[in-house]
Design an enzyme around this catalytic site. Structure first.
Site, PDB file in Angstrom:
ATOM      1  N   GLY A   1       0.802  -1.219   0.000  1.00  0.00           N
ATOM      2  CA  GLY A   1       0.000   0.000   0.000  1.00  0.00           C
ATOM      3  C   GLY A   1       0.830   1.261   0.000  1.00  0.00           C
TER       4      GLY A   1
ATOM      5  N   ASN B   1      -7.838   4.906  11.645  1.00  0.00           N
ATOM      6  CA  ASN B   1      -8.380   3.613  11.242  1.00  0.00           C
ATOM      7  C   ASN B   1      -9.387   3.856  10.127  1.00  0.00           C
ATOM      8  OD1 ASN B   1      -9.578   1.074  11.015  1.00  0.00           O
ATOM      9  ND2 ASN B   1      -9.344   0.653  13.204  1.00  0.00           N
TER      10      ASN B   1
ATOM     11  N   GLN C   1      -5.783  -0.535   0.455  1.00  0.00           N
ATOM     12  CA  GLN C   1      -4.721  -1.543   0.507  1.00  0.00           C
ATOM     13  C   GLN C   1      -4.305  -1.826   1.941  1.00  0.00           C
ATOM     14  OE1 GLN C   1      -1.594  -2.334  -2.297  1.00  0.00           O
ATOM     15  NE2 GLN C   1      -2.296  -0.683  -3.627  1.00  0.00           N
TER      16      GLN C   1
ATOM     17  N   LEU D   1      -6.535  -3.502  12.054  1.00  0.00           N
ATOM     18  CA  LEU D   1      -6.821  -3.012  13.407  1.00  0.00           C
ATOM     19  C   LEU D   1      -8.329  -2.891  13.614  1.00  0.00           C
ATOM     20  CD1 LEU D   1      -5.788  -1.690  16.086  1.00  0.00           C
ATOM     21  CD2 LEU D   1      -5.932   0.512  14.873  1.00  0.00           C
TER      22      LEU D   1
ATOM     23  N   CYS E   1       9.572  -2.530 -14.149  1.00  0.00           N
ATOM     24  CA  CYS E   1       9.291  -2.050 -15.501  1.00  0.00           C
ATOM     25  C   CYS E   1       8.354  -3.051 -16.176  1.00  0.00           C
ATOM     26  CB  CYS E   1      10.605  -1.928 -16.270  1.00  0.00           C
ATOM     27  SG  CYS E   1      10.452  -1.366 -17.949  1.00  0.00           S
TER      28      CYS E   1
END
Length: 555
Positions: free
Chosen positions: A177, A241, A262, A273, A409
């Site tokens: 993420g 959160n 993500q 969490l 790439c």
């Protein structure tokens, strides 16, 4: 079994001198160590590289034995690694892989987090994620271009190809993420990313993937509003959160232009969490009562997805970025959780049909100049692709190397083997200071079965058929890859994916050139084959154009 050792600081050797018997064993040694480099791994003291508890080795004793074995391994021997533990060395031959890796694989009926966690606690298994346990993680750069390509395509489909003055709302700044803020800015959009762990925001600031850290939602939205007004894209991290912050943004009537997520929702115990919990309570309860953590996290994810659905109903383009959060929400009673699509069927599949995916390489010399030289070689060999050239220019300017210098790439069938041969020739001529390794993410055209991510909504309904990654691993083994891996559960969690990886060394020898030509043709060709079999016209056309021999598909 020792899994926590704060005194361990791992960095790979660099330069042209060997610490093993050949480059074919030196390379996996350096890349294993690179996965645990303090600038690369999310929690190196516990062998965790990224993705919840994605580890490079099962425990520190296993890590030490892997290193010892690689240092003595001969060029006609192969090391077998079972869920992060070295279990055998066998006589093979010079063109066989030097390492074969199987991580987290479970018989389907038992392929659950509950059963895996029981094995994990007993020291009998290890979660390898995708590139953590296969020793080819290159830091957050590894996913940046794929994320960038996704955001660019979102802009093309929804905003006429122009994301200036637009902003993305997302959450999760872990190893994967953490690519989102920089990828969004590169694509021309601002980004507000919510992350519950301050250390992750600090790491993204330190490594250049994030521009600002906001202390409050008011401050974050003010920065975003100003950047959009001025059409100067910036990225902002906010400690919080997501299941709490997204509803707050909704209540204010503020709508982003793009929405995704993500967080490590694939792992409801270690990755998400629960609502209203502190980090300290979360850590304690993971040890004391993991079942309660899972129950609370699943309920929180359901609220998170309900907020995403509300944004979607308000007209915001919303996409699942492959962490299985929709499935968790659906299991928790959110019946319309799959009303927004996954990113692969929505934006990426046409690339996969061409065998295009996340080609990556790393300089074993440790010298950034080797990467810049290979960047130039890519431009030379693929002169008529301005989008690719633009990516390489932006990457050279914006991406800071983590650990060994590396580059991601996206290229495909017909180009990968040409680049590999060119890099090998550069090593042979002394244009690079040491060999390079070429690998890829398991998220690729033909190497994964993941019905809620890479193979979601396949044209022929073959989403869950996992013969393809097994065939990919077998083909890469037969073709002579330097190390090959076969994993379960990466990206989306236990029971939801199987996937394979490969890495090959360019050491400048003629033998390497023969292996490179086979591996880097066959690997992407298997992806074209997989999509041609599913009936995609693009893949069928590419298969004919490239002369692939697909008797049961092309006739």
């Amino acid at each position: 079994m020792t899994r926590h050792d704060p005194n361990r600081v791992i960095r790979p050797p660099v330069g042209p001198e060997l610490t093993c018997r050949s480059w074919l064993t030196e390379a996996p040694l350096r890349m294993l160590m690179n996965n645990l480099h303090p600038d690369v791994a999310e929690n190196p003291a516990e062998l965790v590289v990224y993705g919840g508890v994605g580890r490079a080795a099962r425990d520190w004793e296993s890590y030490d034995r892997i290193v010892e074995t690689l240092r003595r391994l001969g060029d006609d021997e192969t090391l077998l690694v079972q869920s992060g533990k070295p279990v055998g060395v066998f006589r093979t031959h010079a063109d066989a892989p030097r390492v074969l890796i199987a991580n987290s694989n479970l018989v389907p009926k038992w392929a659950t987090w509950e059963h895996f966690n029981e094995l994990d606690r007993k020291g009998l298994a290890m979660y390898g994620q995708m590139t953590a346990g296969s020793w080819i993680y290159i830091g957050t750069q590894g996913i940046v271009q794929g994320t960038y390509e996704t955001f660019v395509e979102m802009g093309r489909q929804h905003y006429g190809g122009d994301l200036s003055g637009r902003w993305l709302l997302t959450a999760g700044l872990g190893g994967m993420g953490g690519a989102q803020p920089l990828a969004a800015v590169m694509a021309g959009a601002s980004c507000l990313a919510i992350e519950c762990q301050p250390s992750r925001i600090e790491m993204r600031l330190r490594t250049g993937y994030l521009d600002h850290a906001a202390q409050t939602l008011d401050e974050a939205l003010e920065i975003i509003e100003r950047s959009c007004r001025e059409k100067r894209p910036v990225s902002v991290g906010l400690v919080g959160n997501a299941c709490e912050v997204l509803p707050q943004i909704l209540e204010r009537g503020v709508l982003p232009d793009l929405l995704t997520d993500q967080t490590s929702a694939h792992d409801p115990v270690n990755g998400y969490l629960p609502k209203g919990w502190s980090l300290e309570r979360w850590a304690a309860m993971r040890e004391q009562a993991p079942d309660q953590v899972e129950e609370a996290a699943r309920a929180s994810m359901a609220e998170h997805v309900q907020a995403m659905l509300a944004f979607r109903k308000a007209g915001v383009p919303t996409v699942d970025y492959g962490n299985n959060i929709r499935q968790v929400a659906k299991d928790a009673g959110v019946t319309d959780a799959f009303d927004f699509p996954g990113f692969v069927p929505a934006y990426i599949r046409p690339l996969f049909c061409r065998g295009i995916g996340p080609f990556r390489w790393a300089a074993l010399s440790g010298d950034p100049d080797d990467i810049f030289r290979t960047d130039a070689k890519v431009k030379e060999l693929i002169p008529d692709n301005p989008h690719l050239h633009n990516w390489l220019d932006m990457a050279g300017e914006r991406i800071r190397f983590q650990g060994l210098p590396a580059r991601i790439c996206w290229v495909g069938l017909g180009d990968r083997h040409r680049l590999g041969l060119a890099f090998n020739e550069m090593v042979a001529k002394g244009e690079l200071k040491a060999p390079v390794v070429i690998g890829r993410d398991h998220l690729d055209s033909g190497s994964v079965a993941s019905p809620n991510r890479e193979t979601e909504a396949m044209r022929d309904g073959s989403d869950a058929v996992s013969d393809w990654p097994l065939l990919n691993a077998l083909l890469n083994t037969a073709s002579g890859a330097t190390w090959v891996s076969l994993h379960h559960g990466g990206g989306v969690g236990m029971g939801y994916s199987q996937h394979a990886g490969m890495v090959i060394v360019c050491d400048g020898t003629e033998a390497a050139a023969r292996r490179i030509e086979r591996v880097l043709w066959n690997d992407p060709a298997s992806g074209v084959m997989r999509h041609a079999d599913a009936g995609y016209d693009i893949a069928l056309s590419v298969a004919r154009e490239k002369g692939l021999d697909l008797p049961g598909i092309l006739g």
